[in-house]
Design a protein around this motif. Sequence first.
Motif, PDB file in Angstrom:
ATOM      1  N   HIS A 146       0.840  -1.211   0.000  1.00 28.12           N
ATOM      2  CA  HIS A 146       0.000   0.000   0.000  1.00 28.12           C
ATOM      3  C   HIS A 146       0.864   1.247   0.000  1.00 28.12           C
ATOM      4  O   HIS A 146       0.601   2.212  -0.739  1.00 28.12           O
ATOM      5  CB  HIS A 146      -0.922  -0.007   1.229  1.00 28.12           C
ATOM      6  CG  HIS A 146      -2.054  -1.001   1.138  1.00 28.12           C
ATOM      7  ND1 HIS A 146      -2.926  -1.049   0.059  1.00 28.12           N
ATOM      8  CD2 HIS A 146      -2.447  -2.004   1.979  1.00 28.12           C
ATOM      9  CE1 HIS A 146      -3.814  -2.026   0.242  1.00 28.12           C
ATOM     10  NE2 HIS A 146      -3.533  -2.642   1.398  1.00 28.12           N
ATOM     11  N   HIS A 147       1.918   1.199   0.842  1.00 28.48           N
ATOM     12  CA  HIS A 147       2.831   2.346   0.915  1.00 28.48           C
ATOM     13  C   HIS A 147       3.526   2.587  -0.427  1.00 28.48           C
ATOM     14  O   HIS A 147       3.627   3.727  -0.894  1.00 28.48           O
ATOM     15  CB  HIS A 147       3.865   2.090   2.010  1.00 28.48           C
ATOM     16  CG  HIS A 147       4.854   3.199   2.170  1.00 28.48           C
ATOM     17  ND1 HIS A 147       4.521   4.435   2.678  1.00 28.48           N
ATOM     18  CD2 HIS A 147       6.190   3.255   1.877  1.00 28.48           C
ATOM     19  CE1 HIS A 147       5.573   5.206   2.688  1.00 28.48           C
ATOM     20  NE2 HIS A 147       6.604   4.511   2.202  1.00 28.48           N
ATOM     21  N   LYS A 207       1.188   4.131  -2.920  1.00 28.75           N
ATOM     22  CA  LYS A 207       1.036   5.566  -2.671  1.00 28.75           C
ATOM     23  C   LYS A 207       2.240   6.344  -3.211  1.00 28.75           C
ATOM     24  O   LYS A 207       2.093   7.379  -3.855  1.00 28.75           O
ATOM     25  CB  LYS A 207       0.883   5.820  -1.164  1.00 28.75           C
ATOM     26  CG  LYS A 207      -0.470   5.377  -0.619  1.00 28.75           C
ATOM     27  CD  LYS A 207      -0.559   5.665   0.879  1.00 28.75           C
ATOM     28  CE  LYS A 207      -1.897   5.196   1.452  1.00 28.75           C
ATOM     29  NZ  LYS A 207      -1.972   5.416   2.937  1.00 28.75           N
TER      30      LYS A 207
END
Length: 585
Positions: A94-95, A98
Amino acid sequence: QKENYEKEIELQNYKVDHLSQEISHLQKLFREENNMNDSIREEVTRVRSENMIIPDLKQQISELQRQKADLQNNIKVQAEEMEGKIERISNQLHHDLKEEGTQRKTLEVQKKKYKMENEELVAKVQQVEAVNVHLKKQHEVENEMKNKMMQEASRLSMENTDFEEQLDMKDRQIKKLQDQIKALTKTIEKANEVQVPAVPKEYVGMLEYALEDEAKLIQSLILDLKPRGVVVNMIPGLPAHLLFMCVRYTDYLNEADRLKSLINASINGIKEVIKGHVDDFELLSFWLSNTFHFLNCLKQYSGEEEFMKHNTPQQNKNCLKNFDLSEYRQVLSDLAIRIYHQFITVMENLIQPMIVPGMLEYESLQGISGVKPTGFRKRSSSIDDTDLYTITSILQQLSYFYSTMCQHGMDPELIKQAVKQLFFLIGAVTLNSLFLRKDMCSCRKGMQIRCNISFLEEWLKDKNLQSSTAKETLEALSQAAWLLQVNKVTDEDAKEISERCTCISTVQIVKILNSYTPIDDFEKRVAPSFVRKVQSKLSTREDAPQLMVDSKYLFQVTFPFSPSPHALEGIQIPSSLKLGFLTRL
Protein backbone atom coordinates in the motif's frame (compact mmCIF):
# COMPACT_ATOMS: atom_id res chain seq x y z
CA GLN A 1 -23.70 -125.21 25.47
CA LYS A 2 -21.09 -125.48 22.79
CA GLU A 3 -23.15 -123.33 20.50
CA ASN A 4 -23.60 -120.76 23.24
CA TYR A 5 -19.82 -120.69 23.84
CA GLU A 6 -19.21 -120.22 20.18
CA LYS A 7 -21.71 -117.37 20.05
CA GLU A 8 -20.13 -115.79 23.11
CA ILE A 9 -16.72 -116.24 21.55
CA GLU A 10 -17.90 -114.55 18.34
CA LEU A 11 -19.51 -111.85 20.42
CA GLN A 12 -16.27 -111.38 22.39
CA ASN A 13 -14.24 -111.29 19.16
CA TYR A 14 -16.54 -108.68 17.77
CA LYS A 15 -16.16 -106.62 20.96
CA VAL A 16 -12.36 -107.02 20.72
CA ASP A 17 -12.39 -105.76 17.12
CA HIS A 18 -14.62 -102.89 18.13
CA LEU A 19 -12.34 -102.02 21.07
CA SER A 20 -9.29 -102.16 18.76
CA GLN A 21 -10.91 -99.69 16.46
CA GLU A 22 -11.82 -97.50 19.46
CA ILE A 23 -8.20 -97.63 20.69
CA SER A 24 -6.89 -96.66 17.24
CA HIS A 25 -9.31 -93.76 17.12
CA LEU A 26 -8.34 -92.65 20.63
CA GLN A 27 -4.61 -92.80 19.73
CA LYS A 28 -5.25 -90.67 16.69
CA LEU A 29 -7.13 -88.14 18.81
CA PHE A 30 -4.30 -88.18 21.35
CA ARG A 31 -1.73 -87.38 18.64
CA GLU A 32 -3.87 -84.56 17.33
CA GLU A 33 -4.24 -83.23 20.86
CA ASN A 34 -0.42 -83.28 21.29
CA ASN A 35 0.03 -81.41 18.02
CA MET A 36 -2.56 -78.90 19.16
CA ASN A 37 -0.72 -78.43 22.48
CA ASP A 38 2.58 -77.81 20.61
CA SER A 39 0.89 -75.18 18.44
CA ILE A 40 -0.57 -73.55 21.53
CA ARG A 41 2.87 -73.48 23.22
CA GLU A 42 4.43 -71.82 20.14
CA GLU A 43 1.62 -69.28 20.00
CA VAL A 44 2.06 -68.55 23.71
CA THR A 45 5.81 -68.04 23.18
CA ARG A 46 5.19 -65.68 20.26
CA VAL A 47 2.58 -63.71 22.22
CA ARG A 48 5.00 -63.38 25.15
CA SER A 49 7.74 -62.03 22.82
CA GLU A 50 5.27 -59.57 21.32
CA ASN A 51 4.18 -58.48 24.80
CA MET A 52 7.83 -57.66 25.55
CA ILE A 53 7.94 -55.32 22.49
CA ILE A 54 4.71 -53.56 23.48
CA PRO A 55 6.42 -51.18 26.05
CA ASP A 56 8.97 -50.07 23.40
CA LEU A 57 6.19 -49.49 20.92
CA LYS A 58 4.24 -47.52 23.52
CA GLN A 59 7.38 -45.42 24.17
CA GLN A 60 7.83 -44.81 20.43
CA ILE A 61 4.15 -43.89 20.12
CA SER A 62 4.48 -41.41 23.00
CA GLU A 63 7.65 -39.97 21.40
CA LEU A 64 5.87 -39.62 18.06
CA GLN A 65 2.93 -37.96 19.80
CA ARG A 66 5.31 -35.55 21.50
CA GLN A 67 6.98 -34.78 18.16
CA LYS A 68 3.54 -34.33 16.62
CA ALA A 69 2.66 -31.83 19.35
CA ASP A 70 5.96 -29.98 18.80
CA LEU A 71 5.32 -29.87 15.05
CA GLN A 72 1.81 -28.56 15.63
CA ASN A 73 3.20 -25.86 17.92
CA ASN A 74 5.88 -24.96 15.34
CA ILE A 75 3.24 -24.85 12.59
CA LYS A 76 1.11 -22.60 14.76
CA VAL A 77 4.07 -20.27 15.47
CA GLN A 78 5.04 -20.21 11.79
CA ALA A 79 1.40 -19.51 10.82
CA GLU A 80 1.37 -16.54 13.21
CA GLU A 81 4.69 -15.33 11.80
CA MET A 82 3.37 -15.72 8.23
CA GLU A 83 0.26 -13.72 9.12
CA GLY A 84 2.48 -10.97 10.52
CA LYS A 85 4.68 -11.05 7.42
CA ILE A 86 1.66 -10.96 5.09
CA GLU A 87 0.28 -7.98 6.99
CA ARG A 88 3.65 -6.19 6.79
CA ILE A 89 3.98 -6.97 3.08
CA SER A 90 0.45 -5.72 2.39
CA ASN A 91 1.22 -2.51 4.31
CA GLN A 92 4.45 -2.12 2.36
CA LEU A 93 2.58 -2.66 -0.93
CA HIS A 94 0.00 0.00 0.00
CA HIS A 95 2.83 2.35 0.92
CA ASP A 96 4.66 1.61 -2.37
CA LEU A 97 1.46 2.20 -4.36
CA LYS A 98 1.04 5.57 -2.67
CA GLU A 99 4.66 6.47 -3.40
CA GLU A 100 4.27 5.33 -7.00
CA GLY A 101 1.21 7.58 -7.38
CA THR A 102 3.20 10.49 -5.95
CA GLN A 103 6.13 9.77 -8.29
CA ARG A 104 3.74 9.54 -11.26
CA LYS A 105 2.37 12.98 -10.48
CA THR A 106 5.92 14.32 -10.09
CA LEU A 107 6.89 12.78 -13.44
CA GLU A 108 3.91 14.40 -15.16
CA VAL A 109 4.97 17.78 -13.77
CA GLN A 110 8.55 17.15 -14.93
CA LYS A 111 7.27 16.06 -18.35
CA LYS A 112 5.48 19.38 -18.79
CA LYS A 113 8.61 21.19 -17.60
CA TYR A 114 10.82 19.24 -20.06
CA LYS A 115 8.38 20.00 -22.88
CA MET A 116 8.71 23.71 -22.20
CA GLU A 117 12.51 23.39 -21.95
CA ASN A 118 12.53 21.50 -25.25
CA GLU A 119 10.69 24.33 -26.96
CA GLU A 120 13.22 26.78 -25.52
CA LEU A 121 16.09 24.57 -26.77
CA VAL A 122 14.62 24.49 -30.28
CA ALA A 123 14.61 28.27 -30.28
CA LYS A 124 18.21 28.31 -29.01
CA VAL A 125 19.27 25.80 -31.69
CA GLN A 126 17.91 28.12 -34.35
CA GLN A 127 19.92 30.96 -32.84
CA VAL A 128 23.04 28.75 -32.70
CA GLU A 129 22.60 27.84 -36.37
CA ALA A 130 22.53 31.50 -37.25
CA VAL A 131 25.68 32.08 -35.17
CA ASN A 132 27.28 29.02 -36.83
CA VAL A 133 26.83 30.54 -40.30
CA HIS A 134 28.57 33.66 -39.04
CA LEU A 135 31.40 31.58 -37.52
CA LYS A 136 31.94 29.71 -40.79
CA LYS A 137 32.66 32.99 -42.49
CA GLN A 138 35.12 33.87 -39.72
CA HIS A 139 36.70 30.40 -40.04
CA GLU A 140 37.42 30.98 -43.72
CA VAL A 141 39.19 34.21 -42.80
CA GLU A 142 41.17 32.40 -40.08
CA ASN A 143 42.23 29.67 -42.57
CA GLU A 144 43.78 32.32 -44.78
CA MET A 145 45.66 33.65 -41.74
CA LYS A 146 46.80 30.10 -40.82
CA ASN A 147 48.23 29.53 -44.29
CA LYS A 148 50.28 32.70 -43.94
CA MET A 149 51.41 31.61 -40.45
CA MET A 150 52.43 28.13 -41.75
CA GLN A 151 54.58 29.72 -44.40
CA GLU A 152 56.20 31.85 -41.72
CA ALA A 153 56.65 28.77 -39.47
CA SER A 154 58.40 26.81 -42.23
CA ARG A 155 60.79 29.73 -42.71
CA LEU A 156 61.47 29.82 -38.96
CA SER A 157 61.99 26.02 -38.80
CA MET A 158 64.71 26.28 -41.45
CA GLU A 159 66.38 28.95 -39.36
CA ASN A 160 66.01 26.71 -36.24
CA THR A 161 67.72 23.86 -38.09
CA ASP A 162 70.71 26.11 -38.70
CA PHE A 163 70.75 27.12 -35.05
CA GLU A 164 70.54 23.46 -33.93
CA GLU A 165 73.58 22.60 -36.03
CA GLN A 166 75.45 25.44 -34.39
CA LEU A 167 74.31 24.21 -30.94
CA ASP A 168 75.52 20.68 -31.72
CA MET A 169 78.94 22.06 -32.58
CA LYS A 170 78.97 24.05 -29.34
CA ASP A 171 77.91 20.89 -27.36
CA ARG A 172 80.75 18.88 -28.87
CA GLN A 173 83.20 21.63 -27.97
CA ILE A 174 81.80 21.79 -24.40
CA LYS A 175 82.09 18.00 -24.01
CA LYS A 176 85.65 18.10 -25.32
CA LEU A 177 86.51 20.83 -22.81
CA GLN A 178 84.81 18.87 -19.98
CA ASP A 179 86.95 15.81 -20.83
CA GLN A 180 90.04 17.98 -20.71
CA ILE A 181 88.96 19.41 -17.33
CA LYS A 182 88.42 15.89 -15.97
CA ALA A 183 91.83 14.79 -17.16
CA LEU A 184 93.47 17.85 -15.59
CA THR A 185 91.52 17.26 -12.35
CA LYS A 186 92.76 13.67 -12.13
CA THR A 187 96.32 14.84 -12.74
CA ILE A 188 96.03 17.44 -9.96
CA GLU A 189 94.50 14.89 -7.56
CA LYS A 190 97.31 12.42 -8.19
CA ALA A 191 99.87 15.13 -7.63
CA ASN A 192 98.31 16.19 -4.35
CA GLU A 193 97.55 12.55 -3.35
CA VAL A 194 93.97 13.41 -2.48
CA GLN A 195 91.70 10.42 -1.72
CA VAL A 196 88.48 10.51 -3.71
CA PRO A 197 85.41 9.24 -1.80
CA ALA A 198 83.55 6.20 -3.23
CA VAL A 199 80.33 8.18 -3.58
CA PRO A 200 80.89 11.86 -4.46
CA LYS A 201 78.94 14.17 -2.25
CA GLU A 202 77.88 16.29 -5.20
CA TYR A 203 75.47 13.61 -6.51
CA VAL A 204 71.84 14.57 -5.85
CA GLY A 205 70.13 11.30 -6.85
CA MET A 206 68.91 12.24 -10.33
CA LEU A 207 69.50 10.79 -13.79
CA GLU A 208 69.69 13.23 -16.67
CA TYR A 209 68.45 12.08 -20.07
CA ALA A 210 67.73 13.81 -23.33
CA LEU A 211 64.11 14.10 -24.41
CA GLU A 212 64.78 12.09 -27.57
CA ASP A 213 66.32 9.28 -25.46
CA GLU A 214 63.02 8.51 -23.65
CA ALA A 215 62.10 5.66 -26.01
CA LYS A 216 65.65 4.26 -25.71
CA LEU A 217 65.37 4.44 -21.90
CA ILE A 218 62.09 2.45 -21.87
CA GLN A 219 63.48 -0.06 -24.36
CA SER A 220 66.67 -0.72 -22.38
CA LEU A 221 65.27 -0.52 -18.83
CA ILE A 222 61.92 -2.30 -19.39
CA LEU A 223 61.28 -3.94 -22.76
CA ASP A 224 64.71 -5.56 -23.32
CA LEU A 225 65.55 -6.22 -19.66
CA LYS A 226 65.82 -9.90 -18.71
CA PRO A 227 65.44 -10.94 -15.04
CA ARG A 228 68.26 -13.49 -15.22
CA GLY A 229 71.80 -12.17 -15.25
CA VAL A 230 71.00 -8.66 -14.02
CA VAL A 231 69.63 -9.30 -10.54
CA VAL A 232 72.86 -10.55 -9.00
CA ASN A 233 74.44 -7.95 -6.66
CA MET A 234 71.71 -5.43 -7.54
CA ILE A 235 69.74 -3.54 -4.92
CA PRO A 236 66.07 -4.65 -4.72
CA GLY A 237 64.04 -2.96 -7.46
CA LEU A 238 67.02 -1.24 -9.17
CA PRO A 239 65.10 -0.62 -12.45
CA ALA A 240 62.30 1.01 -10.42
CA HIS A 241 64.80 3.26 -8.58
CA LEU A 242 66.48 4.26 -11.85
CA LEU A 243 63.11 5.15 -13.37
CA PHE A 244 62.27 7.25 -10.32
CA MET A 245 65.62 9.07 -10.54
CA CYS A 246 64.64 10.02 -14.10
CA VAL A 247 61.23 11.15 -12.78
CA ARG A 248 63.03 13.33 -10.21
CA TYR A 249 65.03 14.92 -13.02
CA THR A 250 61.86 15.87 -14.96
CA ASP A 251 60.35 17.19 -11.71
CA TYR A 252 63.49 19.25 -11.18
CA LEU A 253 63.11 20.71 -14.70
CA ASN A 254 59.43 21.45 -13.89
CA GLU A 255 58.31 20.09 -17.27
CA ALA A 256 54.84 18.63 -16.81
CA ASP A 257 54.49 17.19 -20.32
CA ARG A 258 57.87 15.48 -20.14
CA LEU A 259 57.07 14.01 -16.72
CA LYS A 260 53.68 12.76 -17.90
CA SER A 261 55.23 11.24 -21.01
CA LEU A 262 57.93 9.40 -19.02
CA ILE A 263 55.52 7.87 -16.47
CA ASN A 264 52.96 6.87 -19.10
CA ALA A 265 55.69 5.33 -21.26
CA SER A 266 57.00 3.39 -18.23
CA ILE A 267 53.53 2.06 -17.34
CA ASN A 268 52.78 1.13 -20.96
CA GLY A 269 56.18 -0.56 -21.26
CA ILE A 270 55.51 -2.73 -18.18
CA LYS A 271 52.04 -3.59 -19.56
CA GLU A 272 53.58 -4.60 -22.89
CA VAL A 273 56.15 -6.86 -21.23
CA ILE A 274 53.48 -8.55 -19.08
CA LYS A 275 51.14 -9.00 -22.05
CA GLY A 276 53.89 -10.71 -24.07
CA HIS A 277 54.94 -13.05 -21.22
CA VAL A 278 51.72 -14.02 -19.43
CA ASP A 279 53.10 -17.49 -18.54
CA ASP A 280 56.67 -16.47 -17.61
CA PHE A 281 56.87 -16.86 -13.81
CA GLU A 282 60.30 -15.25 -13.38
CA LEU A 283 59.47 -12.22 -15.50
CA LEU A 284 56.13 -11.69 -13.72
CA SER A 285 57.91 -11.97 -10.36
CA PHE A 286 60.57 -9.47 -11.49
CA TRP A 287 58.09 -6.82 -12.69
CA LEU A 288 55.69 -7.33 -9.79
CA SER A 289 58.60 -6.53 -7.47
CA ASN A 290 59.74 -3.51 -9.52
CA THR A 291 56.22 -2.11 -9.95
CA PHE A 292 55.82 -2.39 -6.17
CA HIS A 293 59.17 -0.59 -5.57
CA PHE A 294 58.31 2.14 -8.12
CA LEU A 295 54.98 2.68 -6.31
CA ASN A 296 56.84 2.90 -2.98
CA CYS A 297 59.30 5.44 -4.41
CA LEU A 298 56.42 7.67 -5.54
CA LYS A 299 55.02 7.49 -1.99
CA GLN A 300 58.36 7.80 -0.16
CA TYR A 301 59.46 10.93 -2.04
CA SER A 302 56.00 12.49 -2.50
CA GLY A 303 56.57 15.04 0.25
CA GLU A 304 53.51 13.85 2.19
CA GLU A 305 53.96 13.84 5.96
CA GLU A 306 52.78 10.26 6.51
CA PHE A 307 55.56 8.97 4.25
CA MET A 308 58.29 11.50 5.08
CA LYS A 309 58.40 10.43 8.73
CA HIS A 310 60.02 7.15 7.66
CA ASN A 311 62.82 8.88 5.71
CA THR A 312 66.28 10.05 6.65
CA PRO A 313 66.88 13.84 6.51
CA GLN A 314 68.80 13.38 3.23
CA GLN A 315 65.95 11.36 1.72
CA ASN A 316 63.48 14.10 2.64
CA LYS A 317 65.67 16.57 0.72
CA ASN A 318 65.15 14.39 -2.38
CA CYS A 319 61.34 14.68 -2.31
CA LEU A 320 59.56 15.91 -5.43
CA LYS A 321 59.36 19.70 -5.56
CA ASN A 322 56.87 20.64 -8.28
CA PHE A 323 54.35 17.88 -9.03
CA ASP A 324 51.77 15.77 -7.16
CA LEU A 325 51.85 12.22 -8.59
CA SER A 326 49.14 10.69 -6.37
CA GLU A 327 46.97 9.92 -9.43
CA TYR A 328 49.79 7.89 -10.96
CA ARG A 329 50.15 6.00 -7.66
CA GLN A 330 46.61 4.68 -8.11
CA VAL A 331 47.34 3.68 -11.72
CA LEU A 332 50.49 1.85 -10.62
CA SER A 333 48.62 0.15 -7.78
CA ASP A 334 46.00 -1.15 -10.25
CA LEU A 335 48.77 -2.38 -12.55
CA ALA A 336 50.50 -4.14 -9.64
CA ILE A 337 47.22 -5.89 -8.70
CA ARG A 338 46.81 -7.06 -12.31
CA ILE A 339 50.38 -8.42 -12.39
CA TYR A 340 49.89 -10.09 -8.98
CA HIS A 341 46.77 -11.95 -10.13
CA GLN A 342 48.54 -13.20 -13.26
CA PHE A 343 51.57 -14.12 -11.12
CA ILE A 344 49.38 -16.18 -8.77
CA THR A 345 47.65 -17.89 -11.74
CA VAL A 346 50.99 -18.99 -13.20
CA MET A 347 52.21 -20.38 -9.85
CA GLU A 348 48.91 -22.22 -9.32
CA ASN A 349 49.12 -23.77 -12.81
CA LEU A 350 52.66 -24.98 -12.06
CA ILE A 351 51.94 -26.51 -8.64
CA GLN A 352 48.37 -27.81 -9.09
CA PRO A 353 49.33 -31.06 -10.97
CA MET A 354 51.55 -31.99 -8.00
CA ILE A 355 48.98 -31.53 -5.22
CA VAL A 356 46.81 -34.67 -5.39
CA PRO A 357 49.70 -37.09 -6.16
CA GLY A 358 51.96 -35.48 -3.56
CA MET A 359 49.44 -34.86 -0.76
CA LEU A 360 47.14 -37.90 -1.15
CA GLU A 361 48.44 -40.67 -3.39
CA TYR A 362 52.13 -40.85 -2.51
CA GLU A 363 52.90 -42.93 0.60
CA SER A 364 55.75 -41.29 2.51
CA LEU A 365 55.12 -42.91 5.91
CA GLN A 366 56.98 -46.13 6.58
CA GLY A 367 54.69 -49.03 7.45
CA ILE A 368 51.75 -47.64 5.48
CA SER A 369 51.37 -49.74 2.39
CA GLY A 370 49.58 -48.80 -0.78
CA VAL A 371 46.93 -51.53 -0.32
CA LYS A 372 43.63 -50.45 -1.82
CA PRO A 373 40.32 -51.02 -0.03
CA THR A 374 38.17 -53.90 -1.13
CA GLY A 375 36.14 -53.07 -4.22
CA PHE A 376 38.43 -50.25 -5.44
CA ARG A 377 41.03 -50.21 -8.17
CA LYS A 378 43.83 -47.71 -8.47
CA ARG A 379 42.92 -45.22 -11.17
CA SER A 380 45.12 -45.56 -14.22
CA SER A 381 45.30 -41.78 -14.72
CA SER A 382 47.02 -41.29 -11.35
CA ILE A 383 49.61 -44.05 -11.54
CA ASP A 384 52.12 -41.99 -13.48
CA ASP A 385 51.39 -38.89 -11.38
CA THR A 386 52.14 -40.82 -8.18
CA ASP A 387 55.45 -41.96 -9.59
CA LEU A 388 56.31 -38.43 -10.71
CA TYR A 389 55.20 -36.21 -7.82
CA THR A 390 55.69 -36.52 -4.06
CA ILE A 391 55.42 -34.13 -1.13
CA THR A 392 59.10 -33.38 -1.80
CA SER A 393 58.13 -32.20 -5.30
CA ILE A 394 55.65 -29.74 -3.78
CA LEU A 395 58.21 -28.45 -1.26
CA GLN A 396 60.85 -28.05 -3.99
CA GLN A 397 58.40 -26.09 -6.16
CA LEU A 398 57.50 -23.84 -3.23
CA SER A 399 61.20 -23.27 -2.52
CA TYR A 400 61.78 -22.34 -6.17
CA PHE A 401 58.95 -19.79 -6.01
CA TYR A 402 60.28 -18.39 -2.73
CA SER A 403 63.93 -18.13 -3.82
CA THR A 404 62.95 -16.44 -7.10
CA MET A 405 60.81 -13.85 -5.30
CA CYS A 406 63.63 -13.17 -2.84
CA GLN A 407 66.17 -12.89 -5.66
CA HIS A 408 63.99 -10.28 -7.36
CA GLY A 409 63.83 -8.25 -4.14
CA MET A 410 60.11 -8.72 -3.61
CA ASP A 411 58.77 -7.17 -0.41
CA PRO A 412 58.45 -9.75 2.43
CA GLU A 413 54.78 -8.84 3.04
CA LEU A 414 53.99 -9.48 -0.63
CA ILE A 415 55.81 -12.83 -0.46
CA LYS A 416 53.70 -13.81 2.57
CA GLN A 417 50.48 -13.04 0.69
CA ALA A 418 51.58 -15.11 -2.32
CA VAL A 419 52.57 -18.08 -0.11
CA LYS A 420 49.23 -17.88 1.74
CA GLN A 421 47.39 -18.07 -1.60
CA LEU A 422 49.42 -21.16 -2.65
CA PHE A 423 48.79 -22.91 0.68
CA PHE A 424 45.07 -22.23 0.32
CA LEU A 425 45.15 -23.87 -3.13
CA ILE A 426 46.98 -26.93 -1.74
CA GLY A 427 44.42 -27.34 1.06
CA ALA A 428 41.38 -26.76 -1.19
CA VAL A 429 42.47 -29.12 -4.00
CA THR A 430 43.44 -31.87 -1.53
CA LEU A 431 40.16 -31.52 0.36
CA ASN A 432 38.06 -31.59 -2.84
CA SER A 433 39.86 -34.72 -4.03
CA LEU A 434 39.23 -36.34 -0.64
CA PHE A 435 35.49 -35.69 -1.03
CA LEU A 436 35.44 -37.32 -4.47
CA ARG A 437 37.51 -40.45 -3.73
CA LYS A 438 36.34 -43.04 -1.24
CA ASP A 439 39.61 -44.95 -1.61
CA MET A 440 41.35 -41.99 0.08
CA CYS A 441 39.02 -41.90 3.10
CA SER A 442 40.74 -44.17 5.63
CA CYS A 443 42.55 -43.87 8.96
CA ARG A 444 45.94 -44.49 7.40
CA LYS A 445 45.36 -41.89 4.72
CA GLY A 446 44.45 -39.42 7.46
CA MET A 447 47.84 -40.11 9.07
CA GLN A 448 49.49 -39.55 5.67
CA ILE A 449 47.76 -36.19 5.14
CA ARG A 450 48.65 -35.05 8.67
CA CYS A 451 52.30 -35.98 8.03
CA ASN A 452 52.35 -33.99 4.77
CA ILE A 453 50.78 -30.97 6.51
CA SER A 454 53.58 -31.11 9.09
CA PHE A 455 56.12 -31.01 6.21
CA LEU A 456 54.44 -27.87 4.86
CA GLU A 457 54.39 -26.24 8.31
CA GLU A 458 58.08 -27.07 8.75
CA TRP A 459 58.77 -25.42 5.38
CA LEU A 460 57.00 -22.24 6.58
CA LYS A 461 59.10 -22.25 9.75
CA ASP A 462 62.30 -22.80 7.77
CA LYS A 463 61.50 -19.79 5.54
CA ASN A 464 60.44 -17.67 8.55
CA LEU A 465 56.92 -17.30 7.15
CA GLN A 466 54.93 -18.25 10.28
CA SER A 467 53.29 -14.79 10.34
CA SER A 468 51.89 -15.18 6.82
CA THR A 469 48.72 -16.96 8.13
CA ALA A 470 49.34 -19.58 5.44
CA LYS A 471 49.19 -22.29 8.10
CA GLU A 472 45.59 -21.32 8.95
CA THR A 473 44.48 -22.03 5.36
CA LEU A 474 45.35 -25.72 5.93
CA GLU A 475 43.20 -25.97 9.08
CA ALA A 476 40.20 -27.43 7.22
CA LEU A 477 42.38 -30.14 5.66
CA SER A 478 43.99 -30.82 9.05
CA GLN A 479 40.57 -31.31 10.65
CA ALA A 480 39.51 -33.64 7.82
CA ALA A 481 42.66 -35.73 8.43
CA TRP A 482 41.87 -35.83 12.16
CA LEU A 483 38.31 -36.92 11.38
CA LEU A 484 39.66 -39.89 9.40
CA GLN A 485 41.78 -41.01 12.37
CA VAL A 486 39.43 -40.47 15.33
CA ASN A 487 37.06 -43.12 16.77
CA LYS A 488 33.58 -42.96 15.27
CA VAL A 489 31.37 -45.12 17.51
CA THR A 490 30.04 -43.58 20.75
CA ASP A 491 28.06 -40.46 21.64
CA GLU A 492 31.26 -38.96 23.11
CA ASP A 493 32.95 -39.46 19.73
CA ALA A 494 30.08 -37.66 17.98
CA LYS A 495 30.29 -34.78 20.47
CA GLU A 496 34.07 -34.46 20.03
CA ILE A 497 33.69 -34.40 16.22
CA SER A 498 31.05 -31.67 16.40
CA GLU A 499 33.28 -29.57 18.70
CA ARG A 500 36.62 -30.08 16.91
CA CYS A 501 35.59 -29.85 13.23
CA THR A 502 34.85 -26.11 13.10
CA CYS A 503 36.50 -25.33 9.75
CA ILE A 504 34.65 -27.96 7.69
CA SER A 505 30.92 -27.78 7.14
CA THR A 506 28.24 -30.28 8.16
CA VAL A 507 27.88 -31.44 4.53
CA GLN A 508 31.63 -32.08 4.32
CA ILE A 509 31.78 -33.92 7.67
CA VAL A 510 28.89 -36.21 6.69
CA LYS A 511 30.48 -36.84 3.28
CA ILE A 512 33.76 -37.95 4.87
CA LEU A 513 31.98 -40.19 7.40
CA ASN A 514 29.86 -41.84 4.69
CA SER A 515 32.90 -42.26 2.42
CA TYR A 516 35.09 -43.77 5.16
CA THR A 517 36.45 -47.07 3.75
CA PRO A 518 38.40 -49.56 5.90
CA ILE A 519 41.67 -50.82 4.41
CA ASP A 520 41.93 -53.98 6.55
CA ASP A 521 39.87 -56.15 8.93
CA PHE A 522 40.88 -54.08 11.98
CA GLU A 523 38.78 -51.13 10.80
CA LYS A 524 35.03 -50.88 10.37
CA ARG A 525 32.76 -48.68 8.31
CA VAL A 526 30.97 -45.83 10.06
CA ALA A 527 27.49 -46.88 11.17
CA PRO A 528 24.60 -44.85 9.69
CA SER A 529 23.23 -44.32 13.19
CA PHE A 530 26.52 -42.64 14.21
CA VAL A 531 26.36 -40.35 11.15
CA ARG A 532 22.83 -39.35 12.21
CA LYS A 533 24.08 -38.59 15.73
CA VAL A 534 26.75 -36.27 14.30
CA GLN A 535 24.18 -34.60 12.04
CA SER A 536 21.85 -33.96 14.96
CA LYS A 537 24.67 -32.36 17.01
CA LEU A 538 25.59 -30.15 14.02
CA SER A 539 21.99 -29.19 13.20
CA THR A 540 22.32 -25.76 14.87
CA ARG A 541 25.20 -24.75 12.61
CA GLU A 542 24.64 -22.26 9.78
CA ASP A 543 27.02 -23.73 7.20
CA ALA A 544 27.28 -23.24 3.46
CA PRO A 545 25.33 -25.96 1.61
CA GLN A 546 27.98 -26.67 -1.03
CA LEU A 547 30.33 -29.62 -0.64
CA MET A 548 33.33 -28.51 -2.72
CA VAL A 549 35.76 -25.75 -1.72
CA ASP A 550 36.22 -22.91 -4.25
CA SER A 551 39.89 -23.47 -5.09
CA LYS A 552 39.88 -20.40 -7.41
CA TYR A 553 39.14 -18.01 -4.53
CA LEU A 554 41.68 -15.16 -4.29
CA PHE A 555 42.48 -13.33 -1.08
CA GLN A 556 42.50 -9.54 -1.45
CA VAL A 557 46.06 -8.33 -2.06
CA THR A 558 47.38 -5.27 -0.22
CA PHE A 559 50.54 -3.29 -0.94
CA PRO A 560 51.91 -2.00 2.37
CA PHE A 561 54.19 1.03 2.30
CA SER A 562 57.79 -0.13 2.62
CA PRO A 563 60.31 2.73 2.41
CA SER A 564 63.58 2.00 0.63
CA PRO A 565 66.67 2.31 2.86
CA HIS A 566 68.91 2.99 -0.18
CA ALA A 567 69.95 6.60 -0.74
CA LEU A 568 69.32 7.75 -4.31
CA GLU A 569 72.71 9.55 -4.36
CA GLY A 570 74.57 6.25 -3.91
CA ILE A 571 72.81 4.28 -6.67
CA GLN A 572 75.08 3.52 -9.62
CA ILE A 573 74.11 2.21 -13.05
CA PRO A 574 75.56 -1.24 -13.89
CA SER A 575 77.22 -1.34 -17.31
CA SER A 576 75.19 -4.50 -18.13
CA LEU A 577 72.03 -2.38 -18.39
CA LYS A 578 73.51 -0.46 -21.38
CA LEU A 579 72.30 2.93 -20.13
CA GLY A 580 75.35 4.95 -21.13
CA PHE A 581 73.14 7.76 -22.41
CA LEU A 582 72.06 8.55 -18.80
CA THR A 583 74.09 10.95 -16.66
CA ARG A 584 74.21 10.88 -12.86
CA LEU A 585 73.63 14.27 -11.30
